[in-house]
Enzyme design. Structure first.
Site, PDB file in Angstrom:
ATOM      1  N   ARG A  23       0.825  -1.209   0.000  1.00 14.03           N
ATOM      2  CA  ARG A  23       0.000   0.000   0.000  1.00 14.03           C
ATOM      3  C   ARG A  23       0.857   1.256   0.000  1.00 14.03           C
ATOM      4  O   ARG A  23       2.004   1.237   0.429  1.00 14.03           O
ATOM      5  CB  ARG A  23      -0.903   0.012   1.232  1.00 14.03           C
ATOM      6  N   THR A  24       0.247   2.320  -0.533  1.00 14.78           N
ATOM      7  CA  THR A  24       0.951   3.593  -0.531  1.00 14.78           C
ATOM      8  C   THR A  24       0.984   4.150   0.881  1.00 14.78           C
ATOM      9  O   THR A  24      -0.054   4.323   1.511  1.00 14.78           O
ATOM     10  CB  THR A  24       0.222   4.607  -1.432  1.00 14.78           C
ATOM     11  N   LEU A  25       2.153   4.420   1.383  1.00 17.69           N
ATOM     12  CA  LEU A  25       2.262   4.941   2.733  1.00 17.69           C
ATOM     13  C   LEU A  25       2.772   6.378   2.741  1.00 17.69           C
ATOM     14  O   LEU A  25       2.327   7.200   3.516  1.00 17.69           O
ATOM     15  CB  LEU A  25       3.191   4.046   3.556  1.00 17.69           C
TER      16      LEU A  25
END
Lengths: 277, 245
Positions: B22-24
């Site tokens: 996931r984009t963090l």
């Protein structure tokens, strides 16, 4: 059409390159009671004959609203028609939700046609036994399409399907050139007169037909009985005279002529299977 | 839930959990986009910088792209996510072209599609780290809207992203009018971009202005603004400051 050894399966070709099951499905459409569609530049009218199973029951619904800008009239197996209408409503509303904008009619009928085609190429399915007249309005104008069980679809200025639709088609063929520029009122009148052609002698009453309209700034809706009766009254008053009211074979009080024209829903209504309307 | 990704020898060490996909955080980012409606359509401006944290690493990134015949999309935030969004929109426009049936996606449709995409990603805790500005003209109707990375979406007469919200919008609130001509509109945008250039550390002096009208969508060649650095407040910043003498 006669039985032959290639007609058991939809996935069996005949030596002459025909799929008989698909053609039989199209026969089912011809058995249903008539449905008619016409369009002008700005409006589309869908009309149908109300047939009830018996005097005790109410008549079958054959015209459905798909969205404010699309309506569909069916002929054939109404159950199949209902399911396909639900599919169309679903596609239309999903498009509206994602794009905040109405689905164009051409794209909808293609999806419908592809769905019908699938059933002509699976051994465990059968073709839908219903013909659909899809009328709608989008950016590129007013459209009327006919979707048939084979998975084909065509665009029309005016069309009729179901039993005794040939009579209506004859009427429409004579008048279709004027439809594009017709006013809304004239279009409705033409639709009702075309319906009258399919009744072949029966008195035309507003209780016998359902009429729906959609157009620019006019979302899809049904006309009420009063409005329909008013239109009927404008041309049913003069039974003998030949105005531009079609072939004018209007013998209002004569006994209903049992005119089964050949292949068109040949036998009378008594032989119509109960599930077809 | 772990929040770190270890990369060794090109493979992810701690990747047992879906978290690692996931984009963090954003990595290469673009700064503000400013856009206004004007008399004949919509104008949008953005600079061409891509920052890698505090380093101004890339200086030739086009952060505004035409979508179909009628719209233009500008983005701030993660550049790779912007490119991903362009790919999604490409599929949509190609589909339209394939049909060739007289129907085309207008700015309203594109804006709503993007809103759905951004909001759905946010719900999965995997956002596209962008704030998008969507403008265009179709059938004479001007359209200007914005979508953020959490799916907040709205339309307005003038919008700005990032620092533009704080520095450009006050100027636009004062000076925007419905009937701005093309030159006036460009001057107004340049005024906003100049302020951003002075005060936003991730802005660079290389910008593009895009014009959307009924005729179509065009993006200008890159150019720079004239700046003046001899203001007394710049040359002698601490004179008169609190506690000084």
């Amino acid at each position: 059409m006669f039985r032959n050894q290639y007609d058991t399966d939809v996935t069996t070709w005949s030596p002459t390159g025909r799929l008989f099951q698909v053609e039989y499905a199209m026969e089912a459409v011809k058995q249903g009671s008539a449905a008619i569609g016409l369009r002008s530049r700005s409006h589309v009218v869908l009309a149908c004959v109300n047939k009830a199973q018996s005097e005790l029951s109410s008549h079958q619904r054959k015209i459905f609203k798909v969205d404010d800008h699309i309506g569909v009239a069916i002929a054939g197996l109404t159950a199949d028609g209902r399911v396909l209408s639900r599919y169309m409503r679903s596609e239309s509303i999903n498009h509206s939700f994602t794009y905040e904008s109405p689905l164009s009619v051409g794209r909808l009928v293609v999806r419908l046609a592809d769905k019908a085609q699938v059933c002509t190429q699976r051994s465990w399915k059968r073709p839908y036994g219903v013909g659909l007249l899809v009328g709608g309005l989008d950016e590129s104008g007013a459209h009327l399409y006919y979707n048939c069980p084979s998975g084909n679809y065509f665009e029309y200025q005016a069309f009729a399907i179901g039993s005794r639709s040939q009579a209506a088609k004859t009427y429409l063929e004579r008048r279709y050139e004027s439809f594009q520029e017709s006013s809304r009122e004239d279009l409705i009148k033409d639709a009702i007169m075309a319906i009258r052609e399919t009744l072949q002698g029966e008195t035309l009453k507003s209780s016998l037909c359902t009429v729906s309209v959609l157009g620019l700034e006019e979302p899809f809706h049904f006309l009420d009985q009063e409005s329909i009766q008013k239109v009927i009254d404008t041309f049913e008053k003069v039974p003998e005279e030949e105005e531009d009211a079609g072939e004018g074979e209007a013998e209002p009080e004569a006994a209903p002529v049992a005119a089964g024209t050949g292949e068109q829903g040949g036998s009378g209504d008594q032989d119509v299977a109960p599930m077809e309307m | 839930m772990t929040f770190t990704i270890q990369i060794e020898n090109g493979t992810e060490v701690r990747n047992a959990e879906a978290d690692s996909q996931r984009t963090l955080y954003p990595y290469v980012t673009g700064t503000s986009v400013v856009a206004i409606k004007y008399k004949d359509g919509v104008l949008m401006a953005s600079d061409m910088g891509g920052s890698y944290g505090s380093t101004l690493r890339y200086k030739n990134i086009e952060r505004m792209k035409a979508i179909g015949k009628h719209s233009l999309l500008g983005a701030s935030g993660e550049i790779s996510d912007f490119q991903e969004i362009l790919r999604y929109l490409d599929e949509l426009t190609l589909n339209d072209n394939m049909w060739d049936d007289g129907n085309s996606l207008g700015p309203k449709e594109v804006h709503n599609y993007l809103t759905r995409v951004m909001y759905n990603r946010r719900n999965k805790f995997n956002p596209l780290w962008n704030t998008l500005v969507l403008g265009g003209v179709k059938n004479g109707e001007k359209y200007l809207g914005m979508v953020s990375m959490i799916g907040v979406s709205f339309e307005d007469n003038h919008v700005a992203t990032g620092f533009g919200n704080h520095l450009a919008r006050p100027i636009l609130r004062d000076e925007w009018r419905e009937d701005l001509g093309f030159e006036e509109g460009v001057k107004l945008l340049e005024k906003c971009m100049r302020v951003l250039l002075y005060r936003d550390r991730s802005a660079i002096n290389k910008l593009q202005i895009a014009k959307m009208t009924e005729e179509g969508v065009t993006v200008s060649e890159p150019y720079s603004l004239k700046t003046f650095w001899e203001f007394k407040a710049f040359t002698n910043p601490t004179v008169g400051a609190e506690g000084s003498w």
